[in-house]
Scaffold this active site. Structure first.
Site, PDB file in Angstrom:
ATOM      1  N   VAL A  36       5.309  -0.588   2.721  1.00 57.13           N
ATOM      2  CA  VAL A  36       4.603  -0.920   3.671  1.00 57.13           C
ATOM      3  C   VAL A  36       3.426  -1.820   2.878  1.00 57.13           C
ATOM      4  O   VAL A  36       2.892  -1.514   1.912  1.00 57.13           O
ATOM      5  CB  VAL A  36       3.713   0.356   4.337  1.00 57.13           C
ATOM      6  CG1 VAL A  36       2.661  -0.003   5.094  1.00 57.13           C
ATOM      7  CG2 VAL A  36       4.753   1.404   4.765  1.00 57.13           C
ATOM      8  N   ILE A  69       0.777  -1.335  -0.061  1.00 55.50           N
ATOM      9  CA  ILE A  69      -0.068   0.152   0.032  1.00 55.50           C
ATOM     10  C   ILE A  69       0.935   1.354   0.158  1.00 55.50           C
ATOM     11  O   ILE A  69       0.377   2.412  -0.144  1.00 55.50           O
ATOM     12  CB  ILE A  69      -1.004   0.172   1.210  1.00 55.50           C
ATOM     13  CG1 ILE A  69      -0.349  -0.165   2.432  1.00 55.50           C
ATOM     14  CG2 ILE A  69      -1.931  -1.194   1.065  1.00 55.50           C
ATOM     15  CD1 ILE A  69      -1.200  -0.162   3.715  1.00 55.50           C
ATOM     16  N   ASP A  80      10.476  14.507  11.395  1.00 52.50           N
ATOM     17  CA  ASP A  80       9.851  14.239   9.924  1.00 52.50           C
ATOM     18  C   ASP A  80       8.447  14.791   9.790  1.00 52.50           C
ATOM     19  O   ASP A  80       7.730  13.694   9.297  1.00 52.50           O
ATOM     20  CB  ASP A  80      10.316  12.977   9.433  1.00 52.50           C
ATOM     21  CG  ASP A  80      10.357  12.600   7.882  1.00 52.50           C
ATOM     22  OD1 ASP A  80      10.406  14.089   7.264  1.00 52.50           O
ATOM     23  OD2 ASP A  80      10.127  11.702   7.299  1.00 52.50           O
ATOM     24  N   LYS A  90       5.118  -2.636   8.009  1.00 56.64           N
ATOM     25  CA  LYS A  90       6.414  -1.960   7.182  1.00 56.64           C
ATOM     26  C   LYS A  90       7.597  -2.530   7.274  1.00 56.64           C
ATOM     27  O   LYS A  90       8.202  -3.008   8.348  1.00 56.64           O
ATOM     28  CB  LYS A  90       6.314  -0.359   8.183  1.00 56.64           C
ATOM     29  CG  LYS A  90       7.682   0.468   7.499  1.00 56.64           C
ATOM     30  CD  LYS A  90       7.577   1.536   8.432  1.00 56.64           C
ATOM     31  CE  LYS A  90       8.683   2.569   8.113  1.00 56.64           C
ATOM     32  NZ  LYS A  90       8.735   3.668   8.923  1.00 56.64           N
ATOM     33  N   GLY A 101       8.730   3.815   0.268  1.00 60.57           N
ATOM     34  CA  GLY A 101       9.252   4.875   0.322  1.00 60.57           C
ATOM     35  C   GLY A 101      10.889   4.798  -0.051  1.00 60.57           C
ATOM     36  O   GLY A 101      11.259   3.922  -0.580  1.00 60.57           O
ATOM     37  N   GLY A 102      11.664   5.694   0.673  1.00 63.04           N
ATOM     38  CA  GLY A 102      13.108   5.600   0.524  1.00 63.04           C
ATOM     39  C   GLY A 102      13.832   4.320   1.089  1.00 63.04           C
ATOM     40  O   GLY A 102      14.714   4.007   0.482  1.00 63.04           O
TER      41      GLY A 102
END
Length: 697
Positions: free
Chosen positions: A50, A42, A159, A65, A45-46
């Protein structure tokens, strides 16, 4: 949910597009730790991706994750992952996505967290920005509440960005991804020396320079997020993350109202104080920022000082990524300084001795007079223009219409020569159609014909009430409550067992839109109330005593049929119907069976002589009626009786008996003549009568 791009959207979920997830193999889905079964990816990222997974043990959806396998051998990344699980697992707050578990499988590491059914704030900004000031402030206040809780527990997020804020389908705000969070005051660092962690667009200046961070760094990032919500763009953009970081340190952002005029002054002050370059100039805590946002939403004065400097609209030549980055930071990300040479007042440009001038005492007074006259002239000129003279347009201070019904507010502003511009936002029942904010405010001088932007409450969000009549109460109330309504239940009695527990009616009627929080009354069938017929009526009681007992138990009373009893006195109660000790519907009528005393038994008198029969009837305490019937078969004998012998009847009742008797005789006469003999037979017609003789025994 991750330090990643916003989650991809899938069909069948609110707000999702048509893009399908990457196809998974036909083999059975992998199960991690014997518990978490992967369904589909779903987000990505870097550093991690996930998945939507299913917790087989607790039978619930979760978000899993997983660190990229190629990074699992890097100790710093593994430690970062472990730190995320440790930091977030200790945070339990309604506005924070909780972490459930952490583990290792297939030579990589994973974190298990709550699966949030919703949409990232980044997607909402991309499709709906600029958001209304009230809505943006409400979202930011919830984020600040989550950050304040984390800071009090020693965790800095580092973040904060729209991609890490999720809005559930019912509007709840959830802050996710403490992936680069670090414990406050902790000596060990997760990041490598010389790396700056975070997202460039939302960096605080101290993060951009590789300096230490604390809760005020999260306050700065939240200020940037709030700036983007109300203007539709971040304060700083550039072609590279390093260039963006440079701007965070060295440039001042344009005021939000210069980009979006509808941003209220108080909210602008909050944003700019949160984005102050120096940490000590920002809000001291996220809780202070939350409290000031609450003051703004309540229409109270805020503590943030109004901004005093504007620099024009920020450049928007590039759209930055919101992906979490690691930037090289061997030194500060930006460190340029300007040096200004100063010349001492009165010194010569060549650096020689100062030039001597003759003293003229009248010159300061003349200069002051000139300045004063110029000032008065300027005041007169601009004042005249504000009144419509010297070719200018008249200006006015708008009436303060906050808290006023918006139709009246429009009328008031129109009379002043201003143009009201109304936008609606979701509110409450108490502020329905009231003006929440206005821009410009009454303290501003506005040229006639200028727009005045009004934010008006449209009341609570409305939902379509569904038809639930005929459904079981639990199912119907779950449906109604799920739409945001309040359920009230009343009952209607029924004698039909099949209807008990189902909805008979709903009010207001279905098929129309109503505000969330509206009370919906469900009328539900219930069984009739029953009561036990008093057992004391099994004893011999009078009619009056029986009436009192039955009324006290909630019944009505009727006198029913009579009965015979050898033990119960005449006109007393033998029993009831329904019988004592049984259940009957409360309020129903109970019949009383009344005693007529001992019964009389009818004797068998058929085939007996009438004299014997009447004597037997007399001895039984009964009356008799004799009906004579012409017959030669059994003269003076009873051939029929009613009632029949053996029956029990009331004393003094009448028994009817049929008795045979001889019929009348026939006469024959004969006449004789000399010539002719004629026999005439004359038959006397006999009429049989049946006299009735009554006797009393």
């Amino acid at each position: 949910m991750s330090d990643s791009h916003p989650p991809e959207r899938f069909p069948g979920r609110p707000g999702m597009g048509n893009r399908l997830p990457p196809a998974m193999s036909d083999t059975p889905p992998p199960v991690y730790n014997g518990r978490y079964e992967l369904n589909r990816q779903i987000a990505r990222g870097g550093t991690a991706q996930v998945y939507l997974a299913h917790d087989l043990l607790l039978d619930r959806p979760v978000a899993l994750k997983m660190l990229f396998p190629e990074l699992s051998s890097d100790h710093s990344f593994v430690e970062r992952f472990r730190r995320e699980a440790q930091a977030a697992a200790n945070l339990s707050h309604p506005n924070i996505v909780p972490v459930f578990d952490w583990g290792e499988a297939d030579r990589t590491y994973f974190i298990v967290m709550e699966y949030v059914d919703g949409e990232p704030l980044s997607s909402i900004i991309r499709t709906q920005a600029p958001l209304s000031p009230t809505r943006a402030a409400a979202i930011a206040a919830d984020i600040a509440k989550a950050l304040s809780y984390a800071h009090r527990h020693g965790v800095v997020h580092r973040d904060v960005k729209p991609g890490n804020v999720l809005i559930t389908v019912d509007g709840q705000v959830k802050v996710a991804d403490f992936g680069i969070a670090r414990a406050i005051g902790q000596s060990e660092t997760v990041t490598q020396t010389g790396l700056v962690m975070g997202t460039a667009t939302y960096f605080s200046p101290e993060q951009a320079q590789g300096l230490g961070v604390d809760g005020r760094s999260d306050v700065y990032a939240l200020g940037v997020v709030l700036y983007e919500m109300v203007t539709g763009r971040p304060p700083f953009t550039a072609d590279t993350p390093v260039a963006i970081a440079y701007k965070h340190v060295s440039e001042t952002a344009a005021l939000p109202s210069e980009i979006e005029p509808r941003v209220p002054r108080d909210l602008e002050a909050i944003i700019m104080q949160a984005m102050a370059k120096q940490p000590q100039a920002r809000y001291a805590t996220a809780q202070d920022l939350h409290d000031d946002l609450e003051r703004f939403m309540r229409g109270q004065p805020v503590l943030a000082a109004p901004p005093t400097v504007t620099t024009g609209v920020a450049q928007t030549t590039a759209v930055p990524t919101d992906q979490t980055l690691m930037l090289a930071a061997t030194g500060p990300a930006v460190a340029p300084t300007t040096v200004q040479e100063t010349v001492k007042a009165g010194s010569s440009p060549s650096g020689g001795a100062p030039t001597e001038y003759p003293k003229r005492r009248w010159m300061p007074w003349a200069a002051a007079a000139i300045v004063l006259l110029a000032a008065l002239g300027a005041i007169g000129y601009y004042g005249g223009r504000s009144l419509g003279y010297f070719g200018g347009k008249a200006s006015v201070h708008p009436t303060d219409v906050t808290g006023m019904q918006y139709q009246k507010a429009e009328s008031a502003l129109t009379k002043e020569g201003l143009v009201p511009k109304v936008s609606f936002v979701v509110g409450t029942r108490s502020n329905f159609h009231l003006v929440l904010t206005q821009n410009p405010q009454t303290s501003d001088l506005v040229v006639k014909g200028s727009p005045v932007y009004l934010t008006v409450s449209s009341g609570p969000r409305q939902e379509l009430l569904q038809y639930v009549v005929g459904q079981p109460l639990v199912e119907a109330s779950n449906t109604v409550r799920g739409l945001g309504f309040v359920v009230s239940v009343v009952h209607r009695p029924t004698s039909d067992p099949a209807l008990i527990g189902t909805v008979a009616n709903e009010s207001p009627s279905s098929g129309s839109y109503y505000a969330r929080g509206t009370v919906v009354t469900l009328t539900v069938y219930k069984g009739l109330a029953t009561e036990v017929v008093p057992t004391k009526l099994t004893q011999d009681v009078s009619v009056q005593t029986a009436r009192v007992a039955l009324f006290a138990a909630g019944f009505t009373v009727v006198v029913g049929r009579s009965g015979y009893s050898n033990t119960v006195p005449v006109n007393w109660v033998i029993t009831t119907y329904p019988r004592p000790g049984t259940s009957a519907v409360k309020g129903s009528a109970i019949q009383l069976i009344i005693s007529e005393g001992p019964p009389a038994t009818v004797p068998y008198v058929t085939d007996r002589l009438v004299t014997t029969a009447t004597k037997l009837i007399h001895n039984a305490g009964l009356r008799y009626v004799i009906v004579y019937v012409n017959s030669v078969y059994k003269p003076n004998v009873v051939t029929f009786q009613s009632p029949a012998g053996g029956q029990e009847v009331s004393p003094g009742s009448t028994v009817t008996i049929d008795v045979e008797q001889q019929p009348a005789t026939t006469t024959t006469s004969t006449t004789t003549t000399s010539t002719t003999t004629t026999t005439t037979s004359t038959t006397t017609t006999t009429t049989t009568t049946t006299p009735t003789i009554s006797g009393i025994g």
